[in-house]
Design a protein around this motif. Structure first.
Motif: not given
Length: 313
Positions: A207, A212-213, A282
């Protein structure tokens, strides 16, 4: 920019599991169960929950590991796969000057130091190097790239490179560097994600600071890539291992609890899917809990890493 969709991942598991039926192992009931599960995923209430995907930006190794350095030493199943085998190889080598190439936080440097080697570590991330220096205070750590190692010719007896080569599109330049810094008769030990694992989505994921990934750019190198790169520079194969991933639990018998307080399995009654498949953006393999039998079959026996021991002639 890549696009990842949880429904696509789950259906991919179902597809892989169905392909296994062509090996002559699974019967009609198994195939029908997979097809029924696909129909329920596409046409049922699950669709709305799983149909929305995410756009994911690919990160360079330097940028990605800058973020990952904060948590890199946490639980990591890749470490479980390669550490015992690498230790076994290193235990058979005499101590001497050694290089931990792409050293990260010094996991391999520590193993080398514990075995009496005089360790130099090289990495492209200053954040990783700082943690490696804390971990192995007696080591020398240098900022540098795998394709341009900051070492003299014939500098070391051992090179170890763990979980880094899949970030390179071409293995030939880095193997040439390994051969350059190794003394004649020196040993190279590498581990990395297996091409099968990379192609199934086992990429380094994290992350970003905004939540956000992100994905660290990775490439699937089949076995032949390693051999062509190594043999061309005089590195001979001493050992190769391809440890498989730990399989998901097998389906439970009727009435048998899962040991985690989960539902029982009853003949003819589908196991309820979990309300939350976990942070799939994730850890996408958590989506396997939605289709546990398909995930078990799709991943059974698939190698998760490839580990090499070469010696310079």
């Amino acid at each position: 920019m890549a696009y990842e969709n949880p429904l696509a991942y789950v259906l991919g598991l179902e597809g892989l599991a169905l392909i296994r039926s062509f090996t002559g192992t699974y019967d009609r009931a198994y195939v029908d169960a997979r097809l029924d599960e696909i129909r329920s995923l596409v046409g049922g209430a699950e669709y709305a929950r799983l149909a929305d995907g995410i756009d994911v930006e690919s990160l360079s190794p330097v940028d990605g590991y800058r973020v990952w350095s904060e948590t890199y030493d946490g639980p990591n199943t890749a470490f479980d796969a390669d550490t015992p085998l690498i230790c076994e190889i290193l235990d058979g080598l005499p101590p001497g000057p050694a290089l931990d190439a792409a050293c990260g936080t010094g996991r391999m440097a520590a193993l080398l130091a514990d075995r009496g080697h005089r360790v130099t570590g090289v990495d492209g991330s200053a954040d990783m190097l700082a943690r490696a220096q804390e971990r192995v205070p007696e080591g020398e750590f240098r900022l540098g790239e795998l394709t341009r190692l900051p070492l003299a010719d014939d500098a070391v007896d051992v090179v170890v490179c763990a979980l880094a080569l899949s970030h390179l599109p071409d293995l030939r330049p880095v193997f040439a560097e390994f051969a350059r810094v190794l003394r004649p008769g020196g040993h190279l030990v590498t581990s990395d994600l297996h091409a099968e694992a990379v192609m199934r989505g086992s990429l380094p994921r994290l992350r970003l600071p905004d939540g956000t990934p992100g994905r660290i750019a990775s490439y699937a190198h089949p076995t032949g890539d390693y051999l062509r790169a190594a043999l061309a520079v005089g590195l001979q194969v001493r050992r190769c291992e391809e440890p498989p991933a730990a399989p998901p639990p097998a389906p439970r018998a009727e009435g048998e609890p899962d040991g985690r307080g989960g539902p029982e399995v009853r003949a003819g009654v589908p196991t309820p899917r979990p309300a939350d498949p976990g942070p799939w953006e994730v850890w996408p393999w958590s989506l396997g809990d939605l289709v546990p039998e398909a995930a078990r079959v799709a991943n059974s026996g698939i190698p998760v890493e490839i580990i090499w021991h070469f010696q310079l002639s």
